[in-house]
Write an enzyme that holds these catalytic residues in place. Structure first.
Site, PDB file in Angstrom:
ATOM      1  N   HIS A 175     -13.820   2.123 -26.160  1.00  0.00           N
ATOM      2  CA  HIS A 175     -12.882   1.025 -25.913  1.00  0.00           C
ATOM      3  C   HIS A 175     -13.677  -0.179 -25.406  1.00  0.00           C
ATOM      4  CE1 HIS A 175      -9.048   3.690 -25.391  1.00  0.00           C
ATOM      5  NE2 HIS A 175      -9.749   3.997 -26.471  1.00  0.00           N
TER       6      HIS A 175
ATOM      7  N   GLU B 177     -13.394  -2.047 -22.837  1.00  0.00           N
ATOM      8  CA  GLU B 177     -13.713  -2.030 -21.410  1.00  0.00           C
ATOM      9  C   GLU B 177     -14.877  -1.087 -21.118  1.00  0.00           C
ATOM     10  OE1 GLU B 177     -10.791  -1.525 -22.880  1.00  0.00           O
ATOM     11  OE2 GLU B 177      -9.136  -2.385 -21.732  1.00  0.00           O
TER      12      GLU B 177
ATOM     13  N   CYS C  65      -9.887   3.725 -19.470  1.00  0.00           N
ATOM     14  CA  CYS C  65     -10.605   2.520 -19.064  1.00  0.00           C
ATOM     15  C   CYS C  65     -10.326   2.179 -17.601  1.00  0.00           C
ATOM     16  CB  CYS C  65     -10.235   1.355 -19.971  1.00  0.00           C
ATOM     17  SG  CYS C  65     -10.868   1.564 -21.655  1.00  0.00           S
TER      18      CYS C  65
ATOM     19  N   CYS D 264      -6.183   1.032 -20.724  1.00  0.00           N
ATOM     20  CA  CYS D 264      -5.587   2.372 -20.858  1.00  0.00           C
ATOM     21  C   CYS D 264      -6.033   3.214 -19.659  1.00  0.00           C
ATOM     22  CB  CYS D 264      -6.020   3.005 -22.177  1.00  0.00           C
ATOM     23  SG  CYS D 264      -7.716   3.616 -22.155  1.00  0.00           S
TER      24      CYS D 264
HETATM   25 ZN   LIG Z   1      -9.138   2.013 -22.956  1.00  0.00          ZN
END
Ligand SMILES: [Zn+2]
Length: 134
Positions: free
Chosen positions: A52, A54, A85, A82
């Protein structure tokens, strides 16, 4: 750069990343308004479900600064992080999280992480993925 400019940078890298085959998410890590890394989602490009934006930004910032502790830095995300993250942000000790759109906005566009939030709130014996000590 101010908060709006850093968020715009996260959005811009998200758009660029999507054009290059990644998911439409971007993240910037900055200190006192100065960005040190700008990353986008690489899940599909790298076949890595943890890539992801992040997490990519945390990995690159830690590598660049040669530390696992990003205290004093902030993260600017195109979307609300999310659960994975969010946990990584806590582990990296980032100071503040700023995001341009919410997880509800992402859900409307097919990126729904609500089931993970729901799973984490359940008793360990009620979760979809079983967990046992052996
Ligand atoms: Zn994430």
């Amino acid at each position: 750069m101010n908060t709006e400019e850093l968020l715009q940078q996260a959005i811009d890298i998200a758009i660029k990343g999507q054009k290059n085959g990644g998911g439409p998410f971007g993240a910037v890590i900055a200190k006192d308004g100065e960005p040190i890394v700008t990353c986008h989602n690489q899940v599909t490009n790298h076949n890595d479900p943890t890539a992801h934006a992040e997490v990519e930004a945390i990995r690159q910032a830690c590598q660049k600064l040669n530390t696992f502790d990003l205290s004093g830095y902030d993260i600017y995300c195109s979307c609300e992080p999310c659960p994975m993250c969010l946990a990584a942000i806590y582990w990296a000790r980032l100071g503040h999280i700023y995001y341009a759109c919410t997880k509800e906005d992402a859900k409307e566009h097919g990126f729904d992480d609500s089931f993970i939030y729901e799973q984490m709130a359940l008793d360990i014996n009620q979760r979809k993925i079983t967990q046992k000590t052996c």
